[in-house]
Design a protein around this motif. Sequence first.
Motif, PDB file in Angstrom:
ATOM      1  N   GLU A 149     -15.808   1.446   6.432  1.00 43.36           N
ATOM      2  CA  GLU A 149     -14.138   1.548   6.514  1.00 43.36           C
ATOM      3  C   GLU A 149     -13.669   2.630   7.723  1.00 43.36           C
ATOM      4  O   GLU A 149     -12.919   3.613   8.614  1.00 43.36           O
ATOM      5  CB  GLU A 149     -13.655   1.132   5.664  1.00 43.36           C
ATOM      6  N   SER A 150     -14.886   4.008   7.011  1.00 44.27           N
ATOM      7  CA  SER A 150     -14.683   5.117   7.551  1.00 44.27           C
ATOM      8  C   SER A 150     -16.047   6.313   7.226  1.00 44.27           C
ATOM      9  O   SER A 150     -16.804   6.269   6.489  1.00 44.27           O
ATOM     10  CB  SER A 150     -14.259   6.411   6.720  1.00 44.27           C
ATOM     11  N   LEU A 151     -16.543   6.982   8.293  1.00 43.69           N
ATOM     12  CA  LEU A 151     -17.334   7.244   8.856  1.00 43.69           C
ATOM     13  C   LEU A 151     -17.718   8.672   7.592  1.00 43.69           C
ATOM     14  O   LEU A 151     -18.473   9.155   7.099  1.00 43.69           O
ATOM     15  CB  LEU A 151     -17.606   7.998  10.102  1.00 43.69           C
ATOM     16  N   GLU A 152     -15.957   9.101   7.068  1.00 40.49           N
ATOM     17  CA  GLU A 152     -16.077   9.975   6.184  1.00 40.49           C
ATOM     18  C   GLU A 152     -16.714   9.844   4.699  1.00 40.49           C
ATOM     19  O   GLU A 152     -16.853  10.652   3.812  1.00 40.49           O
ATOM     20  CB  GLU A 152     -14.592  10.707   6.197  1.00 40.49           C
ATOM     21  N   LEU A 153     -16.850   8.719   4.760  1.00 41.48           N
ATOM     22  CA  LEU A 153     -17.198   7.448   2.959  1.00 41.48           C
ATOM     23  C   LEU A 153     -18.745   7.211   3.056  1.00 41.48           C
ATOM     24  O   LEU A 153     -19.282   6.958   2.931  1.00 41.48           O
ATOM     25  CB  LEU A 153     -16.573   6.465   3.163  1.00 41.48           C
ATOM     26  N   LYS A 154     -19.375   8.520   4.199  1.00 46.42           N
ATOM     27  CA  LYS A 154     -21.253   8.095   3.858  1.00 46.42           C
ATOM     28  C   LYS A 154     -21.384   8.653   2.702  1.00 46.42           C
ATOM     29  O   LYS A 154     -22.420   7.597   1.533  1.00 46.42           O
ATOM     30  CB  LYS A 154     -21.658   8.732   4.997  1.00 46.42           C
ATOM     31  N   ARG A 155     -21.294   9.988   2.094  1.00 48.29           N
ATOM     32  CA  ARG A 155     -21.323  10.040   0.953  1.00 48.29           C
ATOM     33  C   ARG A 155     -21.281   9.313   0.255  1.00 48.29           C
ATOM     34  O   ARG A 155     -21.964   8.554  -1.120  1.00 48.29           O
ATOM     35  CB  ARG A 155     -21.250  11.310  -0.032  1.00 48.29           C
ATOM     36  N   HIS A 156     -19.859   8.363  -0.401  1.00 43.78           N
ATOM     37  CA  HIS A 156     -19.228   7.534  -1.171  1.00 43.78           C
ATOM     38  C   HIS A 156     -20.333   6.233  -1.166  1.00 43.78           C
ATOM     39  O   HIS A 156     -21.300   5.639  -1.820  1.00 43.78           O
ATOM     40  CB  HIS A 156     -18.168   7.448  -0.474  1.00 43.78           C
ATOM     41  N   TYR A 157     -20.472   5.318   0.195  1.00 49.97           N
ATOM     42  CA  TYR A 157     -22.069   4.308   0.582  1.00 49.97           C
ATOM     43  C   TYR A 157     -22.728   4.646  -0.259  1.00 49.97           C
ATOM     44  O   TYR A 157     -23.672   4.267  -1.025  1.00 49.97           O
ATOM     45  CB  TYR A 157     -21.683   3.862   1.730  1.00 49.97           C
ATOM     46  N   ILE A 158     -23.278   5.546  -0.208  1.00 51.08           N
ATOM     47  CA  ILE A 158     -24.384   6.595  -0.575  1.00 51.08           C
ATOM     48  C   ILE A 158     -24.628   5.953  -1.628  1.00 51.08           C
ATOM     49  O   ILE A 158     -26.080   5.883  -2.432  1.00 51.08           O
ATOM     50  CB  ILE A 158     -25.537   7.373  -0.127  1.00 51.08           C
TER      51      ILE A 158
ATOM     52  N   GLN B 177     -22.164   4.855  -4.444  1.00 44.63           N
ATOM     53  CA  GLN B 177     -22.092   3.090  -4.229  1.00 44.63           C
ATOM     54  C   GLN B 177     -23.307   2.721  -4.568  1.00 44.63           C
ATOM     55  O   GLN B 177     -23.722   1.813  -5.168  1.00 44.63           O
ATOM     56  CB  GLN B 177     -21.137   3.135  -3.205  1.00 44.63           C
ATOM     57  N   TYR B 178     -24.058   2.427  -3.062  1.00 47.07           N
ATOM     58  CA  TYR B 178     -25.197   1.755  -3.251  1.00 47.07           C
ATOM     59  C   TYR B 178     -26.995   2.468  -4.230  1.00 47.07           C
ATOM     60  O   TYR B 178     -27.226   1.863  -3.736  1.00 47.07           O
ATOM     61  CB  TYR B 178     -25.324   0.591  -2.765  1.00 47.07           C
ATOM     62  N   ALA B 179     -26.837   3.045  -5.016  1.00 46.14           N
ATOM     63  CA  ALA B 179     -27.536   3.711  -5.407  1.00 46.14           C
ATOM     64  C   ALA B 179     -28.733   4.017  -3.976  1.00 46.14           C
ATOM     65  O   ALA B 179     -29.897   3.801  -4.719  1.00 46.14           O
ATOM     66  CB  ALA B 179     -27.658   4.061  -6.566  1.00 46.14           C
ATOM     67  N   ALA B 180     -28.527   4.507  -3.607  1.00 42.32           N
ATOM     68  CA  ALA B 180     -29.440   4.330  -2.382  1.00 42.32           C
ATOM     69  C   ALA B 180     -30.295   6.212  -2.031  1.00 42.32           C
ATOM     70  O   ALA B 180     -30.505   6.752  -2.177  1.00 42.32           O
ATOM     71  CB  ALA B 180     -29.393   4.779  -0.622  1.00 42.32           C
ATOM     72  N   ASP B 181     -31.737   5.245  -1.872  1.00 40.95           N
ATOM     73  CA  ASP B 181     -32.234   6.461  -2.051  1.00 40.95           C
ATOM     74  C   ASP B 181     -33.165   6.545  -0.174  1.00 40.95           C
ATOM     75  O   ASP B 181     -33.619   8.236  -0.560  1.00 40.95           O
ATOM     76  CB  ASP B 181     -34.152   5.967  -2.344  1.00 40.95           C
ATOM     77  N   VAL B 182     -32.400   5.913   0.608  1.00 39.38           N
ATOM     78  CA  VAL B 182     -33.087   6.654   1.850  1.00 39.38           C
ATOM     79  C   VAL B 182     -31.878   6.369   2.622  1.00 39.38           C
ATOM     80  O   VAL B 182     -31.994   5.450   2.943  1.00 39.38           O
ATOM     81  CB  VAL B 182     -34.324   5.909   2.402  1.00 39.38           C
ATOM     82  N   LEU B 183     -31.181   6.738   3.418  1.00 43.75           N
ATOM     83  CA  LEU B 183     -30.652   6.621   4.586  1.00 43.75           C
ATOM     84  C   LEU B 183     -31.414   6.591   5.453  1.00 43.75           C
ATOM     85  O   LEU B 183     -32.063   8.170   6.012  1.00 43.75           O
ATOM     86  CB  LEU B 183     -29.153   8.257   3.804  1.00 43.75           C
ATOM     87  N   VAL B 184     -31.408   5.539   6.404  1.00 44.57           N
ATOM     88  CA  VAL B 184     -32.023   5.654   7.899  1.00 44.57           C
ATOM     89  C   VAL B 184     -31.002   5.860   9.112  1.00 44.57           C
ATOM     90  O   VAL B 184     -30.285   4.829   8.525  1.00 44.57           O
ATOM     91  CB  VAL B 184     -32.966   3.986   7.755  1.00 44.57           C
ATOM     92  N   MET B 185     -30.919   6.381   9.962  1.00 41.93           N
ATOM     93  CA  MET B 185     -29.934   5.840  10.803  1.00 41.93           C
ATOM     94  C   MET B 185     -30.960   6.243  12.435  1.00 41.93           C
ATOM     95  O   MET B 185     -31.968   6.877  12.742  1.00 41.93           O
ATOM     96  CB  MET B 185     -28.742   7.755  11.062  1.00 41.93           C
ATOM     97  N   GLY B 186     -31.032   5.792  13.490  1.00 43.19           N
ATOM     98  CA  GLY B 186     -30.722   6.673  14.361  1.00 43.19           C
ATOM     99  C   GLY B 186     -31.795   7.920  14.858  1.00 43.19           C
ATOM    100  O   GLY B 186     -30.699   8.140  14.200  1.00 43.19           O
ATOM    101  N   ASP B 187     -32.565   7.830  15.821  1.00 40.19           N
ATOM    102  CA  ASP B 187     -32.515   9.457  15.777  1.00 40.19           C
ATOM    103  C   ASP B 187     -31.737   9.898  17.510  1.00 40.19           C
ATOM    104  O   ASP B 187     -31.472  11.851  16.950  1.00 40.19           O
ATOM    105  CB  ASP B 187     -33.794   9.642  16.657  1.00 40.19           C
ATOM    106  N   ASP B 188     -30.991   9.069  17.889  1.00 39.16           N
ATOM    107  CA  ASP B 188     -29.388   9.243  18.088  1.00 39.16           C
ATOM    108  C   ASP B 188     -28.796  10.331  17.266  1.00 39.16           C
ATOM    109  O   ASP B 188     -27.107  10.676  18.157  1.00 39.16           O
ATOM    110  CB  ASP B 188     -28.584   8.568  19.448  1.00 39.16           C
ATOM    111  N   TRP B 189     -28.987  10.119  16.248  1.00 37.21           N
ATOM    112  CA  TRP B 189     -28.210  11.008  15.470  1.00 37.21           C
ATOM    113  C   TRP B 189     -28.739  12.300  14.767  1.00 37.21           C
ATOM    114  O   TRP B 189     -27.990  12.639  13.655  1.00 37.21           O
ATOM    115  CB  TRP B 189     -27.797  10.076  14.078  1.00 37.21           C
ATOM    116  N   ALA B 190     -29.925  12.150  14.988  1.00 40.93           N
ATOM    117  CA  ALA B 190     -30.326  13.876  14.323  1.00 40.93           C
ATOM    118  C   ALA B 190     -30.316  14.635  14.048  1.00 40.93           C
ATOM    119  O   ALA B 190     -29.297  15.134  14.606  1.00 40.93           O
ATOM    120  CB  ALA B 190     -31.679  13.824  15.372  1.00 40.93           C
ATOM    121  N   GLY B 191     -29.647  15.144  13.289  1.00 42.28           N
ATOM    122  CA  GLY B 191     -29.185  16.638  12.429  1.00 42.28           C
ATOM    123  C   GLY B 191     -28.130  16.124  11.740  1.00 42.28           C
ATOM    124  O   GLY B 191     -27.388  16.826  11.030  1.00 42.28           O
ATOM    125  N   ARG B 192     -27.426  14.823  12.443  1.00 48.25           N
ATOM    126  CA  ARG B 192     -25.804  14.653  12.059  1.00 48.25           C
ATOM    127  C   ARG B 192     -26.410  14.845  10.423  1.00 48.25           C
ATOM    128  O   ARG B 192     -24.589  14.174   9.932  1.00 48.25           O
ATOM    129  CB  ARG B 192     -25.184  13.599  12.758  1.00 48.25           C
TER     130      ARG B 192
END
Length: 132
Positions: free
Chosen positions: A74-83, A85-100
């Motif tokens: 629903e929101s880019l600001e909720l990424k930490r919440h989603y990580i 909530q789903y007990a993620a060990d790894v966040l994977v994003m495309g390198d166009d987002w590198a560092g973000r």
Amino acid sequence: MPRTVITFGTFDVFHVGHLRVIERAAAQGDRLVVGVSSDALNLSKKGREPVFSQSERIEIVSALKPVDEVFVEESLELKRHYIEQYAADVLVMGDDWAGRFDEFGDVCEVVYLPRTPAISTTALIEKISATG
């Protein structure tokens, strides 16, 4: 202990670049959770409605073999919440987002994957519009 991987995207006009990032994200762990951007988020992020509706995009992503669970982002600001909530060990994003998303390194590993060259949803939409 199984590793949960989380990734996010709009996944509009689904193409082989989307499939490859999902397959490569899944290879980072044992369970893949995918956040599909809501229509409203896509509009605010890209300034246009997606070609395919939120429900259609969720249905497409859910049908992919490597995907274990799908939710609406629903929101880019909720990424930490989603990580968390789903007990993620790894966040994977495309390198166009590198560092973000390095700020989430305190709660999970952050991996940026190279994008598939010369494949872009925006470019595909523009090409289709021009020939339509």
